[in-house]
Scaffold this motif. Sequence first.
Motif, PDB file in Angstrom:
ATOM      1  N   CYS A 159      -0.543  -3.011  -4.843  1.00  0.00           N
ATOM      2  CA  CYS A 159      -0.851  -2.118  -5.785  1.00  0.00           C
ATOM      3  C   CYS A 159      -1.554  -0.840  -5.435  1.00  0.00           C
ATOM      4  O   CYS A 159      -1.249   0.120  -5.759  1.00  0.00           O
ATOM      5  N   GLN A 160      -2.808  -1.216  -4.784  1.00  0.00           N
ATOM      6  CA  GLN A 160      -3.629  -0.038  -4.112  1.00  0.00           C
ATOM      7  C   GLN A 160      -2.826   0.855  -2.954  1.00  0.00           C
ATOM      8  O   GLN A 160      -2.915   2.026  -3.371  1.00  0.00           O
ATOM      9  N   LYS A 161      -1.647   0.397  -2.452  1.00  0.00           N
ATOM     10  CA  LYS A 161      -0.973   0.985  -1.523  1.00  0.00           C
ATOM     11  C   LYS A 161      -0.259   2.029  -2.400  1.00  0.00           C
ATOM     12  O   LYS A 161       0.018   3.263  -1.985  1.00  0.00           O
ATOM     13  N   VAL A 162       0.468   1.502  -3.409  1.00  0.00           N
ATOM     14  CA  VAL A 162       1.198   2.303  -4.272  1.00  0.00           C
ATOM     15  C   VAL A 162       0.506   3.423  -5.063  1.00  0.00           C
ATOM     16  O   VAL A 162       1.224   4.502  -5.133  1.00  0.00           O
ATOM     17  N   ILE A 163      -0.566   3.112  -5.269  1.00  0.00           N
ATOM     18  CA  ILE A 163      -1.451   4.099  -6.132  1.00  0.00           C
ATOM     19  C   ILE A 163      -1.787   5.053  -5.231  1.00  0.00           C
ATOM     20  O   ILE A 163      -1.367   6.338  -5.456  1.00  0.00           O
ATOM     21  N   THR A 164      -2.186   4.849  -3.959  1.00  0.00           N
ATOM     22  CA  THR A 164      -2.784   5.831  -3.053  1.00  0.00           C
ATOM     23  C   THR A 164      -1.252   6.498  -2.473  1.00  0.00           C
ATOM     24  O   THR A 164      -1.465   7.901  -2.376  1.00  0.00           O
ATOM     25  N   TRP A 165      -0.333   6.043  -2.387  1.00  0.00           N
ATOM     26  CA  TRP A 165       1.292   6.762  -2.160  1.00  0.00           C
ATOM     27  C   TRP A 165       1.367   7.768  -3.143  1.00  0.00           C
ATOM     28  O   TRP A 165       1.935   8.837  -3.187  1.00  0.00           O
ATOM     29  N   GLY A 166       1.179   7.256  -4.533  1.00  0.00           N
ATOM     30  CA  GLY A 166       1.448   8.072  -5.715  1.00  0.00           C
ATOM     31  C   GLY A 166       0.604   9.288  -5.896  1.00  0.00           C
ATOM     32  O   GLY A 166       1.103  10.092  -6.222  1.00  0.00           O
ATOM     33  N   HIS A 167      -0.467   9.041  -5.375  1.00  0.00           N
ATOM     34  CA  HIS A 167      -1.514  10.692  -5.385  1.00  0.00           C
ATOM     35  C   HIS A 167      -1.527  11.251  -3.952  1.00  0.00           C
ATOM     36  O   HIS A 167      -1.878  12.312  -4.007  1.00  0.00           O
TER      37      HIS A 167
END
Length: 318
Positions: free
Chosen positions: A310-318
Amino acid sequence: MAAFNFTNSDASTFILTGIPGLEAAHIWISIPFFTFYIISLLGNFTLLSVVVKEQTLQKPMYLLLCILALTDIATPTSVVPKALGIFWFNLKGITVAGCLTQMFFLHMVSVMHSSTLVTMAFDRYVAICNPLRYGTILSNAQLAKLGLLGLIRAVLFILPLPLLLNQQPYCANRIIPHTQCEYRAVVKMVCGDITVSRIYGLWLMFVINGFDLTLIALSYGLIIRAVFRISSKNTNRKALNTCTAHIFVMLTYYTPGFFSIVTNHFGEGIIQHVHIILADLYLLIPPMLNPIIYGIKTKELRDKIGKYTCQKVITWGH
């Protein structure tokens, strides 16, 4: 480790044919090879990253998973790149030194993998049968010593194989009908007396598999006996649940390996490319499944992987 500095055969080459009889399908066969390999790398590197980042997971049970993940990365990596070179670009040549080096790494990592499974069985035995002394018996320092011992054992046991084969003359027909320099495939290329090599290879197979499987069976036998002595059904279920992932992983490793050995020694009627595909799947399937099995069966690890993803997905989303 660099390639062995062989003196009498560096200028010579073997030809790895890939999968005889299925040359026209090599491109199609490469698709599952490549897919399984990528899934294996992603799964095992994710497991390593999560355990390294999460302090709460830095204890023997999860550090053992890291050692297992390293062997699961090394096993297909020693074979798949060359196999894909054959399938995609027809790069079939390999020096004798390169072939024996691949053979050494392939079998050395396999022995290390088996040692890790034995240590994991011992870990579960101590955790369930002697939980009050778990931190003393299996501290991180003790685990490091066991890991080093497993590596030394693997190197010392497997190193004689390429050293023995390097002393042998090879036949003019240096075509190996395989995707990899597996020990049995290389031995068939020797024109000299291979009695010592064959005896050592068989001794190695029975000693390592027999010794490791006996220790694993003994550990789980003692675990089962201890579990059935527990009066609380809830505690009984939890204790067994901690072992199920290990049992699945051991079955995915030893069962196809045993089947591959049996078919090689007694399956004379089996088509050659079936032998080769089985040997390749044995190196591809367990490394791909192991992180998935542990991710599903181990709640603490599953939660941390979910958080990490989830942290990776959020990071990539930003």
